[in-house]
Write a protein that holds these residues in place. Structure first.
Motif, mmCIF file in Angstrom:
data_model
loop_
_atom_site.group_PDB
_atom_site.id
_atom_site.type_symbol
_atom_site.label_atom_id
_atom_site.label_comp_id
_atom_site.label_asym_id
_atom_site.label_seq_id
_atom_site.Cartn_x
_atom_site.Cartn_y
_atom_site.Cartn_z
ATOM 1 N N ILE A 1 -0.660 -4.842 -6.845
ATOM 2 C CA ILE A 1 -0.917 -6.265 -6.717
ATOM 3 C C ILE A 1 -2.128 -6.610 -7.555
ATOM 4 N N TYR B 1 5.233 -18.322 -1.037
ATOM 5 C CA TYR B 1 4.689 -18.554 -2.370
ATOM 6 C C TYR B 1 5.805 -18.927 -3.340
ATOM 7 N N TYR C 1 2.870 -17.651 -6.882
ATOM 8 C CA TYR C 1 1.828 -18.668 -7.019
ATOM 9 C C TYR C 1 1.798 -19.565 -5.793
ATOM 10 N N ARG D 1 -3.299 -20.688 -8.796
ATOM 11 C CA ARG D 1 -3.646 -19.270 -8.739
ATOM 12 C C ARG D 1 -2.479 -18.503 -8.129
ATOM 13 N N GLY D 2 -2.408 -17.243 -8.506
ATOM 14 C CA GLY D 2 -1.339 -16.420 -7.982
ATOM 15 C C GLY D 2 -1.631 -14.950 -8.192
ATOM 16 N N PHE D 3 -0.614 -14.146 -7.980
ATOM 17 C CA PHE D 3 -0.773 -12.711 -8.169
ATOM 18 C C PHE D 3 0.543 -12.103 -8.623
ATOM 19 N N TYR D 4 0.426 -10.935 -9.222
ATOM 20 C CA TYR D 4 1.556 -10.168 -9.728
ATOM 21 C C TYR D 4 1.803 -9.036 -8.749
ATOM 22 N N GLN D 5 3.056 -8.797 -8.398
ATOM 23 C CA GLN D 5 3.374 -7.742 -7.444
ATOM 24 C C GLN D 5 4.508 -6.885 -7.992
ATOM 25 N N SER D 6 4.329 -5.566 -7.942
ATOM 26 C CA SER D 6 5.405 -4.658 -8.339
ATOM 27 C C SER D 6 5.240 -3.329 -7.625
ATOM 28 N N GLN E 1 7.915 -11.576 -11.500
ATOM 29 C CA GLN E 1 7.242 -10.701 -10.537
ATOM 30 C C GLN E 1 5.914 -11.278 -10.063
ATOM 31 N N SER E 2 5.647 -12.541 -10.390
ATOM 32 C CA SER E 2 4.408 -13.190 -9.966
ATOM 33 C C SER E 2 4.695 -14.202 -8.868
ATOM 34 N N ARG F 1 9.361 -8.122 -2.167
ATOM 35 C CA ARG F 1 9.020 -9.484 -2.576
ATOM 36 C C ARG F 1 9.686 -10.538 -1.682
#
Length: 123
Positions: free
Chosen positions: A122, A80, A88, A105-110, A85-86, A73
Motif C-alpha cells: 500500500i 473509495y 481515491y 488523495r488516494g493510495f495504490y494497493q497490490s 489498482q488505486s 480490493r
C-alpha cells in the motif's frame, strides 16, 4: 457535436441531451433492456500459488495472484473510488485545481509475492 445531437436527438437519443467530454466519449441515458450472459472464463488454481510460496515452483502463478488481488480490493471499493489498482476519496483530502477540477488523495494497493510469502503493498 451540436449538429450531431440536433440531428439524432429524437431518433437515437430519446429526446435527451447527452454529456460529451469534448474528445471521444458521449454519454446518454436511454432505457433499454439488456440480456446478460455470465460464463465461466477461467480457474485460478491456488495449488500453484501454494507451491510457489513453498519454493517448489519458480514461476509466479499470476492468475491466482490476480484473483487474490481483486478479493483484497473488494471491500475498499465500497468506500473509495477505484481507478485500476488505486483508490481515491474526498475523505482523504481534496484540493481544488480550478476550472471545475479537483484532485483527491488516494493510495495504490497490490498483492505482491515475496521471499517470506505474500505482501500487501500500500503506497
Amino acid at each position: 457535436m451540436k449538429s450531431l445531437v440536433s440531428s439524432y436527438k429524437h431518433s437515437h437519443l430519446g429526446s435527451l441531451l447527452p454529456a460529451y467530454d469534448g474528445r471521444e466519449s458521449l454519454y446518454s441515458w436511454k432505457e433499454r433492456k439488456f440480456i446478460v450472459v455470465i460464463k465461466f472464463a477461467s480457474h485460478a488454481d491456488m495449488h500453484h500459488l501454494r507451491s510457489f510460496l513453498e519454493g517448489k515452483h519458480a514461476e509466479v502463478p499470476q492468475e491466482a495472484l490476480n484473483a487474490l488481488d481483486i478479493v483484497m480490493r473488494q471491500s475498499p471499493t465500497s468506500r473509495y473510488i477505484p481507478v485500476k489498482q488505486s483508490l481515491y476519496s474526498r475523505e482523504l483530502g481534496e484540493q481544488t485545481i480550478g476550472g471545475g477540477l479537483a484532485a483527491h488523495r488516494g493510495f495504490y494497493q497490490s498483492l505482491r509475492p515475496t521471499q517470506m510469502g505474500l505482501s500487501l503493498n500500500i503506497v
